[in-house]
Design a protein around this motif. Structure first.
Motif, PDB file in Angstrom:
ATOM      1  N   ILE A   6       0.853  -1.166  -0.195  1.00 17.05           N
ATOM      2  CA  ILE A   6      -0.118  -0.136  -0.013  1.00 17.05           C
ATOM      3  C   ILE A   6       1.075   1.290   0.083  1.00 17.05           C
ATOM      4  CG2 ILE A   6      -1.727   1.072   1.148  1.00 17.05           C
ATOM      5  CD1 ILE A   6      -2.489  -1.622   2.727  1.00 17.05           C
ATOM      6  N   GLN A   7       0.547   2.157  -0.855  1.00 14.30           N
ATOM      7  CA  GLN A   7       1.419   3.339  -0.830  1.00 14.30           C
ATOM      8  C   GLN A   7       0.687   4.882  -0.622  1.00 14.30           C
ATOM      9  OE1 GLN A   7       2.861   2.793  -4.764  1.00 14.30           O
ATOM     10  NE2 GLN A   7       4.828   2.339  -4.293  1.00 14.30           N
ATOM     11  N   GLY A   8       1.274   5.697  -0.244  1.00 17.84           N
ATOM     12  CA  GLY A   8       0.855   6.846   0.130  1.00 17.84           C
ATOM     13  C   GLY A   8       1.918   8.197   0.192  1.00 17.84           C
ATOM     14  N   ASN A   9       1.427   9.177   0.699  1.00 18.82           N
ATOM     15  CA  ASN A   9       2.228  10.291   0.900  1.00 18.82           C
ATOM     16  C   ASN A   9       2.089  11.174   2.078  1.00 18.82           C
ATOM     17  OD1 ASN A   9       1.453  10.066  -2.393  1.00 18.82           O
ATOM     18  ND2 ASN A   9       3.499  10.681  -2.046  1.00 18.82           N
ATOM     19  N   VAL A  10       3.063  11.940   2.414  1.00 18.19           N
ATOM     20  CA  VAL A  10       3.222  12.715   3.555  1.00 18.19           C
ATOM     21  C   VAL A  10       2.800  14.108   3.097  1.00 18.19           C
ATOM     22  CG1 VAL A  10       4.480  13.906   5.386  1.00 18.19           C
ATOM     23  CG2 VAL A  10       4.882  11.281   4.688  1.00 18.19           C
ATOM     24  N   VAL A  11       1.730  14.547   3.752  1.00 14.28           N
ATOM     25  CA  VAL A  11       0.963  15.848   3.361  1.00 14.28           C
ATOM     26  C   VAL A  11       0.886  16.629   4.805  1.00 14.28           C
ATOM     27  CG1 VAL A  11      -0.930  17.204   2.542  1.00 14.28           C
ATOM     28  CG2 VAL A  11      -0.357  14.960   1.551  1.00 14.28           C
ATOM     29  N   GLY A  12       1.675  17.736   4.694  1.00 14.30           N
ATOM     30  CA  GLY A  12       1.527  18.465   5.901  1.00 14.30           C
ATOM     31  C   GLY A  12       1.902  17.864   7.329  1.00 14.30           C
ATOM     32  N   ARG A  13       2.790  17.261   7.314  1.00 13.38           N
ATOM     33  CA  ARG A  13       3.352  16.094   8.552  1.00 13.38           C
ATOM     34  C   ARG A  13       2.433  15.103   8.633  1.00 13.38           C
ATOM     35  NH1 ARG A  13       5.354  20.968  12.158  1.00 13.38           N
ATOM     36  NH2 ARG A  13       6.763  21.750  10.963  1.00 13.38           N
ATOM     37  N   GLN A  14       1.677  14.425   7.963  1.00 16.77           N
ATOM     38  CA  GLN A  14       0.528  13.359   8.161  1.00 16.77           C
ATOM     39  C   GLN A  14       1.033  12.505   7.179  1.00 16.77           C
ATOM     40  OE1 GLN A  14      -3.122  15.250   7.680  1.00 16.77           O
ATOM     41  NE2 GLN A  14      -3.153  15.894  10.092  1.00 16.77           N
ATOM     42  N   ALA A  15       1.149  11.325   7.712  1.00 10.70           N
ATOM     43  CA  ALA A  15       1.297  10.137   6.504  1.00 10.70           C
ATOM     44  C   ALA A  15      -0.265   9.683   6.402  1.00 10.70           C
ATOM     45  CB  ALA A  15       1.883   8.963   7.475  1.00 10.70           C
ATOM     46  N   ARG A  16      -0.468   9.663   4.968  1.00  7.83           N
ATOM     47  CA  ARG A  16      -1.741   9.323   4.691  1.00  7.83           C
ATOM     48  C   ARG A  16      -1.569   8.519   3.445  1.00  7.83           C
ATOM     49  NH1 ARG A  16      -4.418  15.507   3.363  1.00  7.83           N
ATOM     50  NH2 ARG A  16      -3.870  16.354   5.555  1.00  7.83           N
ATOM     51  N   TYR A  60       2.331  -5.901   9.335  1.00 11.40           N
ATOM     52  CA  TYR A  60       2.801  -4.909   8.227  1.00 11.40           C
ATOM     53  C   TYR A  60       4.073  -4.141   8.591  1.00 11.40           C
ATOM     54  CZ  TYR A  60      -1.247  -6.258   5.366  1.00 11.40           C
ATOM     55  OH  TYR A  60      -2.284  -6.635   4.628  1.00 11.40           O
ATOM     56  N   HIS A  61       4.869  -3.975   7.575  1.00 12.92           N
ATOM     57  CA  HIS A  61       5.915  -2.913   7.932  1.00 12.92           C
ATOM     58  C   HIS A  61       5.596  -1.741   7.336  1.00 12.92           C
ATOM     59  CE1 HIS A  61      10.182  -1.327   7.907  1.00 12.92           C
ATOM     60  NE2 HIS A  61       9.852  -0.872   6.617  1.00 12.92           N
ATOM     61  N   LEU A  62       5.804  -0.561   8.299  1.00 15.49           N
ATOM     62  CA  LEU A  62       5.330   0.810   7.898  1.00 15.49           C
ATOM     63  C   LEU A  62       6.766   1.631   7.951  1.00 15.49           C
ATOM     64  CD1 LEU A  62       3.314   3.288   7.507  1.00 15.49           C
ATOM     65  CD2 LEU A  62       3.429   3.425  10.264  1.00 15.49           C
ATOM     66  N   SER A  63       6.678   2.181   6.446  1.00 16.17           N
ATOM     67  CA  SER A  63       7.988   3.059   6.162  1.00 16.17           C
ATOM     68  C   SER A  63       7.372   4.379   5.691  1.00 16.17           C
ATOM     69  CB  SER A  63       8.816   2.408   5.260  1.00 16.17           C
ATOM     70  OG  SER A  63       9.932   3.361   4.616  1.00 16.17           O
ATOM     71  N   ILE A  64       7.904   5.523   6.448  1.00 14.22           N
ATOM     72  CA  ILE A  64       7.444   6.846   6.357  1.00 14.22           C
ATOM     73  C   ILE A  64       8.675   7.780   5.655  1.00 14.22           C
ATOM     74  CG2 ILE A  64       6.107   8.962   6.845  1.00 14.22           C
ATOM     75  CD1 ILE A  64       4.686   6.880   8.799  1.00 14.22           C
ATOM     76  N   ASP A  65       8.881   8.468   4.736  1.00 15.65           N
ATOM     77  CA  ASP A  65       9.946   9.511   4.382  1.00 15.65           C
ATOM     78  C   ASP A  65       9.268  10.785   4.948  1.00 15.65           C
ATOM     79  OD1 ASP A  65      11.737   7.601   3.588  1.00 15.65           O
ATOM     80  OD2 ASP A  65      11.117   7.998   1.566  1.00 15.65           O
ATOM     81  N   PHE A  66       9.313  11.170   6.263  1.00 13.86           N
ATOM     82  CA  PHE A  66       8.765  12.348   6.836  1.00 13.86           C
ATOM     83  C   PHE A  66       9.285  13.730   6.063  1.00 13.86           C
ATOM     84  CE2 PHE A  66       6.171  10.155   9.800  1.00 13.86           C
ATOM     85  CZ  PHE A  66       5.199  11.034   9.937  1.00 13.86           C
ATOM     86  N   CYS A  67       8.897  13.958   4.969  1.00 12.44           N
ATOM     87  CA  CYS A  67       9.021  15.322   4.459  1.00 12.44           C
ATOM     88  C   CYS A  67       7.667  15.329   3.647  1.00 12.44           C
ATOM     89  CB  CYS A  67      10.305  15.423   3.543  1.00 12.44           C
ATOM     90  SG  CYS A  67      10.311  14.172   2.296  1.00 12.44           S
ATOM     91  N   ASP A  68       7.271  16.804   3.378  1.00  9.96           N
ATOM     92  CA  ASP A  68       6.169  16.902   2.462  1.00  9.96           C
ATOM     93  C   ASP A  68       6.363  16.274   1.202  1.00  9.96           C
ATOM     94  OD1 ASP A  68       3.595  18.106   2.693  1.00  9.96           O
ATOM     95  OD2 ASP A  68       4.210  19.771   1.268  1.00  9.96           O
ATOM     96  N   VAL A 118       4.944   6.948   1.837  1.00 10.03           N
ATOM     97  CA  VAL A 118       4.350   5.934   3.166  1.00 10.03           C
ATOM     98  C   VAL A 118       4.139   4.782   2.140  1.00 10.03           C
ATOM     99  CG1 VAL A 118       2.551   5.755   4.495  1.00 10.03           C
ATOM    100  CG2 VAL A 118       3.149   8.008   4.059  1.00 10.03           C
ATOM    101  N   LEU A 119       4.855   3.768   2.703  1.00 11.47           N
ATOM    102  CA  LEU A 119       4.724   2.465   2.380  1.00 11.47           C
ATOM    103  C   LEU A 119       4.268   1.424   3.259  1.00 11.47           C
ATOM    104  CD1 LEU A 119       8.134   2.140   0.152  1.00 11.47           C
ATOM    105  CD2 LEU A 119       5.591   2.321  -0.552  1.00 11.47           C
ATOM    106  N   VAL A 120       3.418   0.714   3.072  1.00 10.89           N
ATOM    107  CA  VAL A 120       2.806  -0.136   4.041  1.00 10.89           C
ATOM    108  C   VAL A 120       2.897  -1.821   3.359  1.00 10.89           C
ATOM    109  CG1 VAL A 120       0.956  -1.267   5.549  1.00 10.89           C
ATOM    110  CG2 VAL A 120       1.163   1.254   5.018  1.00 10.89           C
ATOM    111  N   ASP A 121       3.755  -2.618   4.195  1.00 16.75           N
ATOM    112  CA  ASP A 121       3.979  -3.777   3.121  1.00 16.75           C
ATOM    113  C   ASP A 121       3.884  -5.090   4.112  1.00 16.75           C
ATOM    114  OD1 ASP A 121       4.752  -5.492   1.127  1.00 16.75           O
ATOM    115  OD2 ASP A 121       6.753  -5.152   1.408  1.00 16.75           O
ATOM    116  N   ASP A 122       3.086  -6.151   3.721  1.00 16.07           N
ATOM    117  CA  ASP A 122       2.766  -7.271   4.462  1.00 16.07           C
ATOM    118  C   ASP A 122       4.042  -8.303   4.858  1.00 16.07           C
ATOM    119  OD1 ASP A 122       1.914  -9.813   5.386  1.00 16.07           O
ATOM    120  OD2 ASP A 122       0.466  -9.994   3.779  1.00 16.07           O
TER     121      ASP A 122
END
Length: 124
Positions: free
Chosen positions: A2-12, A104-112, A116-120
């Protein structure tokens, strides 16, 4: 994965809800690792989605206070698999909690704009 992005300091990440009439709706959620449940949705969204009511719990908040919270049932698509989860009717934005992140493994690159990666971890 599952992929997402950081927006305004929030992992989405986006989450798909499967509605009773077999239609799907995609909702952008904030990943909240401090929330131990599955999912929260604002009460207005729950009413529009007509989710089935399960009951009420006393939810413990971050400040150690408790609040009576309605619990509903939703079917979601999580990493391509249908899953029935308890949804707490609270807050102003949808939150994904650590119960959905279990195994799951959660990985977040915390910059705008970060990734965001969520992997089984059981499939890896």
């Amino acid at each position: 994965m599952i992929q997402g992005n950081v927006v305004g300091r929030q992992a989405r990440i986006s989450l798909t809800l499967r509605l009773p009439e077999n239609s799907d709706i995609e909702i952008e959620c904030v990943v909240d690792t401090g929330f131990e449940g599955f999912l929260t949705l604002p009460s207005t969204a729950i009413a529009k989605l007509a989710l089935p009511y399960l009951g009420q719990i006393n939810a413990k908040l971050a400040d150690n206070s408790h609040v009576a919270t309605n619990v509903y049932l939703a079917t979601i698509l999580w990493n391509g698999v249908e899953k029935d989860v308890a949804v707490l009717g609270m807050g102003h934005r949808p939150l994904i909690g650590s119960a959905l992140l279990e195994d799951y493994h959660l990985s977040i690159d915390f910059c705008d704009g970060g990734t965001v990666l969520v992997d089984d971890i059981l499939r890896s």
